[in-house]
Design a protein around this motif. Structure first.
Motif, PDB file in Angstrom:
ATOM      1  N   LYS A   1      19.018 -10.121  -2.719  1.00  0.00           N
ATOM      2  CA  LYS A   1      19.331  -9.780  -1.140  1.00  0.00           C
ATOM      3  C   LYS A   1      17.990  -9.474  -0.689  1.00  0.00           C
ATOM      4  CE  LYS A   1      23.822  -7.535  -1.872  1.00  0.00           C
ATOM      5  NZ  LYS A   1      24.448  -6.119  -1.675  1.00  0.00           N
ATOM      6  N   SER A   2      17.116  -8.659  -1.662  1.00  0.00           N
ATOM      7  CA  SER A   2      15.894  -8.296  -1.183  1.00  0.00           C
ATOM      8  C   SER A   2      15.053  -8.299  -2.414  1.00  0.00           C
ATOM      9  CB  SER A   2      15.919  -6.798  -0.503  1.00  0.00           C
ATOM     10  OG  SER A   2      16.291  -6.023  -1.382  1.00  0.00           O
ATOM     11  N   ILE A   3      13.733  -8.262  -2.199  1.00  0.00           N
ATOM     12  CA  ILE A   3      12.780  -8.073  -3.320  1.00  0.00           C
ATOM     13  C   ILE A   3      12.007  -6.974  -3.086  1.00  0.00           C
ATOM     14  CG2 ILE A   3      11.090  -9.180  -4.689  1.00  0.00           C
ATOM     15  CD1 ILE A   3      12.244 -11.996  -4.119  1.00  0.00           C
ATOM     16  N   THR A   4      11.806  -5.829  -3.757  1.00  0.00           N
ATOM     17  CA  THR A   4      10.680  -4.849  -3.805  1.00  0.00           C
ATOM     18  C   THR A   4       9.719  -4.887  -5.018  1.00  0.00           C
ATOM     19  OG1 THR A   4      12.207  -3.397  -2.718  1.00  0.00           O
ATOM     20  CG2 THR A   4      10.545  -2.285  -3.797  1.00  0.00           C
ATOM     21  N   LEU A   5       8.632  -5.129  -4.569  1.00  0.00           N
ATOM     22  CA  LEU A   5       7.607  -5.195  -5.700  1.00  0.00           C
ATOM     23  C   LEU A   5       7.082  -3.836  -6.054  1.00  0.00           C
ATOM     24  CD1 LEU A   5       5.236  -8.306  -4.601  1.00  0.00           C
ATOM     25  CD2 LEU A   5       7.670  -8.206  -6.105  1.00  0.00           C
TER      26      LEU A   5
ATOM     27  N   ASP B   1       9.920  -8.072   0.228  1.00  0.00           N
ATOM     28  CA  ASP B   1      10.210  -7.408   1.308  1.00  0.00           C
ATOM     29  C   ASP B   1       9.905  -5.853   1.259  1.00  0.00           C
ATOM     30  OD1 ASP B   1      12.495  -9.248   2.573  1.00  0.00           O
ATOM     31  OD2 ASP B   1      12.917  -9.172   0.350  1.00  0.00           O
ATOM     32  N   ARG B   2       9.392  -5.357   0.343  1.00  0.00           N
ATOM     33  CA  ARG B   2       8.795  -4.264   0.308  1.00  0.00           C
ATOM     34  C   ARG B   2       7.745  -3.874  -0.849  1.00  0.00           C
ATOM     35  NH1 ARG B   2      10.157   0.731   2.610  1.00  0.00           N
ATOM     36  NH2 ARG B   2       9.118   2.468   1.272  1.00  0.00           N
ATOM     37  N   VAL B   3       6.756  -3.312  -0.780  1.00  0.00           N
ATOM     38  CA  VAL B   3       5.848  -3.080  -1.971  1.00  0.00           C
ATOM     39  C   VAL B   3       5.580  -1.460  -2.071  1.00  0.00           C
ATOM     40  CG1 VAL B   3       3.498  -3.635  -2.646  1.00  0.00           C
ATOM     41  CG2 VAL B   3       4.432  -5.164  -1.322  1.00  0.00           C
ATOM     42  N   ILE B   4       5.537  -1.161  -3.209  1.00  0.00           N
ATOM     43  CA  ILE B   4       5.122   0.272  -3.807  1.00  0.00           C
ATOM     44  C   ILE B   4       4.277   0.164  -4.816  1.00  0.00           C
ATOM     45  CG2 ILE B   4       6.144   2.627  -4.361  1.00  0.00           C
ATOM     46  CD1 ILE B   4       8.989   1.437  -3.725  1.00  0.00           C
ATOM     47  N   THR B   5       3.149   0.891  -4.596  1.00  0.00           N
ATOM     48  CA  THR B   5       2.041   1.217  -5.286  1.00  0.00           C
ATOM     49  C   THR B   5       1.846   2.682  -5.890  1.00  0.00           C
ATOM     50  OG1 THR B   5       0.530   0.995  -3.866  1.00  0.00           O
ATOM     51  CG2 THR B   5       0.690  -1.129  -4.833  1.00  0.00           C
TER      52      THR B   5
ATOM     53  N   PHE C   1      -0.227  -6.640   3.649  1.00  0.00           N
ATOM     54  CA  PHE C   1       1.044  -6.915   3.427  1.00  0.00           C
ATOM     55  C   PHE C   1       1.756  -7.040   4.861  1.00  0.00           C
ATOM     56  CE2 PHE C   1       0.466  -5.957  -0.995  1.00  0.00           C
ATOM     57  CZ  PHE C   1       0.929  -6.691  -1.631  1.00  0.00           C
ATOM     58  N   THR C   2       2.685  -7.955   5.143  1.00  0.00           N
ATOM     59  CA  THR C   2       3.350  -7.727   6.513  1.00  0.00           C
ATOM     60  C   THR C   2       4.603  -6.996   6.328  1.00  0.00           C
ATOM     61  OG1 THR C   2       4.408  -9.872   5.678  1.00  0.00           O
ATOM     62  CG2 THR C   2       2.387 -10.110   7.125  1.00  0.00           C
ATOM     63  N   CYS C   3       5.065  -6.929   4.985  1.00  0.00           N
ATOM     64  CA  CYS C   3       6.431  -6.092   4.738  1.00  0.00           C
ATOM     65  C   CYS C   3       5.939  -4.508   4.693  1.00  0.00           C
ATOM     66  CB  CYS C   3       7.041  -6.584   3.608  1.00  0.00           C
ATOM     67  SG  CYS C   3       6.203  -6.455   2.030  1.00  0.00           S
ATOM     68  N   PRO C   4       7.096  -3.658   4.711  1.00  0.00           N
ATOM     69  CA  PRO C   4       6.750  -1.977   4.697  1.00  0.00           C
ATOM     70  C   PRO C   4       6.015  -1.996   2.950  1.00  0.00           C
ATOM     71  CG  PRO C   4       8.891  -2.591   5.225  1.00  0.00           C
ATOM     72  CD  PRO C   4       8.546  -4.024   5.019  1.00  0.00           C
ATOM     73  N   HIS C   5       5.369  -0.889   3.186  1.00  0.00           N
ATOM     74  CA  HIS C   5       4.615  -0.658   1.935  1.00  0.00           C
ATOM     75  C   HIS C   5       4.264   0.742   1.627  1.00  0.00           C
ATOM     76  CE1 HIS C   5       0.990  -0.666   4.630  1.00  0.00           C
ATOM     77  NE2 HIS C   5       1.623  -1.987   5.146  1.00  0.00           N
ATOM     78  N   THR C   6       4.432   1.368   0.553  1.00  0.00           N
ATOM     79  CA  THR C   6       3.801   2.675   0.292  1.00  0.00           C
ATOM     80  C   THR C   6       2.922   2.712  -1.006  1.00  0.00           C
ATOM     81  OG1 THR C   6       6.192   2.988   0.933  1.00  0.00           O
ATOM     82  CG2 THR C   6       4.944   4.948   0.007  1.00  0.00           C
ATOM     83  N   ASP C   7       2.029   3.736  -0.895  1.00  0.00           N
ATOM     84  CA  ASP C   7       1.543   4.152  -1.783  1.00  0.00           C
ATOM     85  C   ASP C   7       1.654   5.436  -2.417  1.00  0.00           C
ATOM     86  OD1 ASP C   7      -0.658   3.558  -3.766  1.00  0.00           O
ATOM     87  OD2 ASP C   7      -2.004   5.185  -2.833  1.00  0.00           O
ATOM     88  N   VAL C   8       2.586   5.601  -3.481  1.00  0.00           N
ATOM     89  CA  VAL C   8       2.786   6.942  -3.973  1.00  0.00           C
ATOM     90  C   VAL C   8       1.368   7.740  -4.681  1.00  0.00           C
ATOM     91  CG1 VAL C   8       4.288   7.729  -5.850  1.00  0.00           C
ATOM     92  CG2 VAL C   8       5.252   5.957  -4.538  1.00  0.00           C
ATOM     93  N   LYS C   9       1.669   8.933  -4.628  1.00  0.00           N
ATOM     94  CA  LYS C   9       0.471   9.765  -5.028  1.00  0.00           C
ATOM     95  C   LYS C   9       0.938  10.222  -6.713  1.00  0.00           C
ATOM     96  CE  LYS C   9      -1.829   8.872  -1.572  1.00  0.00           C
ATOM     97  NZ  LYS C   9      -2.404   7.358  -1.638  1.00  0.00           N
TER      98      LYS C   9
END
Ligand code: R5P
Length: 285
Positions: A78-82, A116-120, A132-140
């Motif tokens: 349904k969606s892909i989060t990296l 659909d989303r990227v988290i680093t 990235f054109t999709c929502p993205h977040t860099d966690v600390k």
């Protein structure tokens, strides 16, 4: 939600699935006789929100990530989060000399084709995520590091250069101890010069924090400068223990009292888990 683990950061991926209470699938990854990557997710379908956990380092893991993205998509996700614990190539985020590529941009643009989303976490340059054109977040990782070292009698937190000064502030503030940064001049890919600390480190237990340790040159020089200035103990905590060649052995055999890193890359020093930080971020999705 289903977590699909690639061949990197498997412990972190499994911890993440445990914390979230969701299904974990380990993708199979082997090589053809000519060295090309073969990846397979042994499922009939994956009609769910799928999270792929995979580093883009070393290079073979980039190819595996592309293959996983395609396999997951073909299984009807349904969606892909990296979740990319260690985003390789983030240091070549711009053209430093004529004729060079914008490596980080090219990598981000290719990954962006099927997600659909990227988290680093503590990516070397956060601006890379804007490709990235999709929502993205860099966690600390600061909270995980601060929690881990909280019982170790640290008196102050220093970063090896001004670029990581915010990290020292973040960790130091969370620990309730002073923080500052050193001045680093890079002499070559493996050698750096560290100017004496402006803060008085004499008789202090110092923690150096950085986003990554690669050759170890930065940390060895910083540790030597702090010892020279009279620090009682010098420890280091980084997010990504890349440890090229025998860097970890060189560091543990140096004057450092402790070498700690997060489990974004699996090494003998990856004692600090960041799984709960990724889980908190995924719960928001
Ligand atoms: C540099 O900007 C980074 O934050 C690290 O300090 C650097 O990449 C560490 O590299 P090395 O371990 O090779 O000195």
């Amino acid at each position: 939600m289903i977590i699909v683990g690639g061949s990197s950061s498997q412990d972190l991926a499994k911890d993440l699935a445990n914390i979230l209470g969701c299904r974990y699938i380990q993708a199979a990854s082997t090589r053809f006789p000519d060295g090309e990557n073969y990846t397979r997710i042994d499922e009939e379908s994956l009609e769910d929100d799928v999270v792929i956990v995979q580093n883009t380092y070393p290079d073979c893991n980039i190819i595996e990530m592309f293959l996983l993205q395609d396999a997951v998509s073909r299984l009807g996700s349904k969606s892909i989060t990296l979740v990319i614990p260690y985003f390789g190539y983030a240091r070549q985020d711009r053209v430093f000399k004529n004729g060079e590529p914008e490596s980080a941009k090219i990598l981000a643009q290719h990954l962006d084709m099927k997600c659909d989303r990227v988290i680093t976490i503590d990516i070397h340059k956060e601006a890379v995520l804007d490709y990235f054109t999709c929502p993205h977040t860099d966690v600390k990782a600061a909270q995980a590091i601060a929690d881990y070292v909280s019982t170790k009698g640290i008196d102050m937190v220093l970063s090896p250069d001004i670029g990581a000064a915010g990290r020292a502030k973040d960790v130091g503030t969370r620990m309730g101890v002073p923080y500052d940064h050193l001045e680093k001049t890079r002499l070559s890919g493996t050698e750096v010069k560290i100017a004496p600390a402006t803060m008085d480190v004499k008789g202090k237990n110092v923690l150096i924090v950085d986003d990554m340790i690669s050759t170890g040159g930065t940390i060895i020089a910083a540790s030597a400068a702090l010892r020279e200035a009279g620090a009682t103990s010098v420890s280091v905590a980084c997010t990504h223990g890349v440890f090229v060649n025998n860097a970890l052995e060189r560091l543990t055999g140096s004057s450092l009292d402790a070498v700690l890193c997060c489990n974004t890359l699996e090494t003998a020093a990856s004692d600090i888990s960041v799984a709960s930080l990724f889980a908190d971020e995924l719960r928001k999705c």
